[in-house]
Write an enzyme that holds these catalytic residues in place. Structure first.
Site, short mmCIF file in Angstrom:
data_model
loop_
_atom_site.label_atom_id
_atom_site.label_comp_id
_atom_site.label_asym_id
_atom_site.label_seq_id
_atom_site.Cartn_x
_atom_site.Cartn_y
_atom_site.Cartn_z
N ASN A 75 0.82 -1.20 0.00
CA ASN A 75 0.00 0.00 0.00
C ASN A 75 0.87 1.27 0.00
O ASN A 75 2.01 1.24 -0.43
CB ASN A 75 -1.01 -0.04 1.15
CG ASN A 75 -2.24 0.80 0.83
OD1 ASN A 75 -2.27 1.99 1.15
ND2 ASN A 75 -3.23 0.20 0.22
N HIS A 101 3.08 0.34 -3.05
CA HIS A 101 3.55 -1.03 -3.23
C HIS A 101 5.07 -1.14 -3.45
O HIS A 101 5.54 -1.82 -4.37
CB HIS A 101 2.81 -1.71 -4.38
CG HIS A 101 1.34 -1.94 -4.11
ND1 HIS A 101 0.82 -2.09 -2.84
CD2 HIS A 101 0.26 -2.04 -4.95
CE1 HIS A 101 -0.49 -2.28 -2.91
NE2 HIS A 101 -0.86 -2.25 -4.17
N HIS A 170 -0.82 -9.98 -3.99
CA HIS A 170 -1.81 -9.16 -4.69
C HIS A 170 -2.63 -9.99 -5.69
O HIS A 170 -2.89 -9.54 -6.81
CB HIS A 170 -1.10 -7.99 -5.39
CG HIS A 170 -1.92 -6.76 -5.52
ND1 HIS A 170 -2.98 -6.67 -6.39
CD2 HIS A 170 -1.86 -5.58 -4.88
CE1 HIS A 170 -3.51 -5.47 -6.30
NE2 HIS A 170 -2.85 -4.78 -5.38
N SER A 171 -3.08 -11.18 -5.27
CA SER A 171 -3.90 -12.00 -6.17
C SER A 171 -5.31 -11.44 -6.29
O SER A 171 -5.90 -11.00 -5.31
CB SER A 171 -3.98 -13.43 -5.65
OG SER A 171 -2.75 -14.07 -5.84
N TYR A 172 -5.82 -11.52 -7.51
CA TYR A 172 -7.22 -11.17 -7.77
C TYR A 172 -7.96 -12.49 -7.93
O TYR A 172 -7.66 -13.27 -8.85
CB TYR A 172 -7.36 -10.39 -9.09
CG TYR A 172 -6.73 -9.02 -9.10
CD1 TYR A 172 -5.34 -8.87 -9.15
CD2 TYR A 172 -7.51 -7.88 -9.12
CE1 TYR A 172 -4.77 -7.61 -9.19
CE2 TYR A 172 -6.95 -6.61 -9.16
CZ TYR A 172 -5.57 -6.48 -9.20
OH TYR A 172 -5.00 -5.24 -9.25
N GLU A 303 -5.85 -8.41 0.60
CA GLU A 303 -4.41 -8.25 0.85
C GLU A 303 -4.15 -8.17 2.35
O GLU A 303 -4.39 -7.14 2.97
CB GLU A 303 -3.90 -7.00 0.15
CG GLU A 303 -4.16 -6.99 -1.34
CD GLU A 303 -4.14 -5.58 -1.93
OE1 GLU A 303 -3.14 -4.87 -1.76
OE2 GLU A 303 -5.14 -5.17 -2.53
#
Ligand code: BGC
Length: 337
Positions: A75, A101, A170-172, A303
């Site tokens: 972040n 990040h 940071h997986s979607y 996250e």
């Protein structure tokens, strides 16, 4: 359990490899040495529930940090500076005057070493003193473990000089399958997310915690992601990019997510004190894996991390890693299908 290693392009003349792990339940995951990235998680039905790209070039040139390891800091850090024991460090600013990040070339954009041990892939890298402005040489590792029904990630770090370490993944996720519409119909519950971190216009936490009650950020009881707005914090249905403070401590449940179209569910647990809920409202249209198309709300990121911008807020739990100490972050992602 079986595994294979295949080439996935080249970075600065060095081969970049993809590792695939598969368990006896026929779940498989693909990991990249570039960014210690999770590229896919495939359920026994063949449904791939993570967003990713087909080529290394797409990973290198696209924004969005798909599946990547984020470091040294997850972040934003307001105005890109940190103070530590009376010294002020200028960090790189890659989002206006702030850092997002970990800076221009954070952990997500480096090639990691790796070793494979049964159902585990352990990535490691040395982040040199001064990288993106941070003090100290950090030895970091990110260990993915394939479980019967999902995966766990363990992050560890040590430093030779006091510094800041705050890592995440940071997986979607899209439980209808990657590329299969938006996550706005997914039902989400976050049982420990009683408070959130209000932010300013640049999305920097202002240093307070506020109760979720009475706002569209309240996911204490399950409901559809796209079902609420509140005219203040959530202006478009389902548009979340907010940090929550988690109550309790130690390994605990952070999120339960379910897709009504497929019945696939995901449970996230962590020992961290915060989670950033990001529903990809800012993900511009782009091609994804296997001819899929991605755009706003194509996936949801959960996250797990320290409080964003904690380095500038003495009242927040400290994100510092002191020389001689060990940073240890554990999160798990388990599916039901
Ligand atoms: C942040 C968003 C940012 C996104 C970039 C998320 O972790 O919370 O503000 O736009 O990452 O992909």
């Amino acid at each position: 359990m079986n595994w294979k290693v295949e080439p996935f392009g080249e970075l600065d003349g060095r081969p970049v490899e993809q590792i695939t792990l598969k368990n006896s339940a026929q779940c498989s995951m693909q990991l990249l040495a570039y960014g210690a990235t999770l590229r896919s998680f495939v359920l026994p039905s063949g449904l791939d529930v993570c967003l990713g790209y087909d080529t290394l070039d797409a990973y290198r040139t696209s924004d969005g940090y798909l599946g990547a390891t984020i470091g040294r800091n997850s972040n934003r850090i307001g105005r890109a500076w940190m103070e530590l024991d009376g010294h002020r460090f200028r960090l790189t600013s890659n989002e206006g005057r702030n850092q997002l990040h970990g800076g221009y070339r954070g952990f997500h954009a480096h090639l990691w070493e790796f070793e494979i041990l049964e159902n585990v892939v352990r990535f490691s890298r040395v982040s040199p003193d001064g990288e993106e402005g941070y003090p100290g040489t950090v030895q970091a590792s990110v260990t993915y473990q394939l479980l019967d029904d999902g995966f766990a990630i363990e992050y560890a770090a040590e430093t030779d000089r006091d510094t800041l370490v705050n890592l995440t993944n940071h997986s979607y996720f899209n439980l209808a399958g990657q590329g299969n519409g938006t996550v706005l119909d997914h039902i989400l519950q976050m049982p420990a997310a009683t408070q959130f971190l209000p932010v300013d216009a640049e999305k920097i936490p202002i240093g307070l915690l506020a109760p979720v009650t009475g706002t569209a950020l309240d996911f204490l009881e399950p409901h559809a992601i796209g079902s609420r707005t509140d005219g203040a914090l959530v202006l478009r249905p389902g548009d979340y990019d907010h940090a929550y403070a988690l109550c309790g401590s130690g390994d605990r449940s952070v999120a339960n997510l379910c897709c009504p179209r497929t019945g696939v569910a995901l449970t996230v647990r962590t020992n961290m004190d915060s989670v950033q809920l990001y529903t990809a409202g800012g993900l511009a249209q782009r091609p994804g894996k296997y001819s899929a198309g991605y755009g706003p709300f194509s996936g949801i990121c959960l996250e797990t991390q320290r409080y964003p911008n904690a380095i500038q807020v003495p009242a927040f739990p400290s994100p510092l890693l002191r020389a001689g100490e060990r940073y240890l972050h554990r999160s798990s992602f388990r599916f039901c299908w």
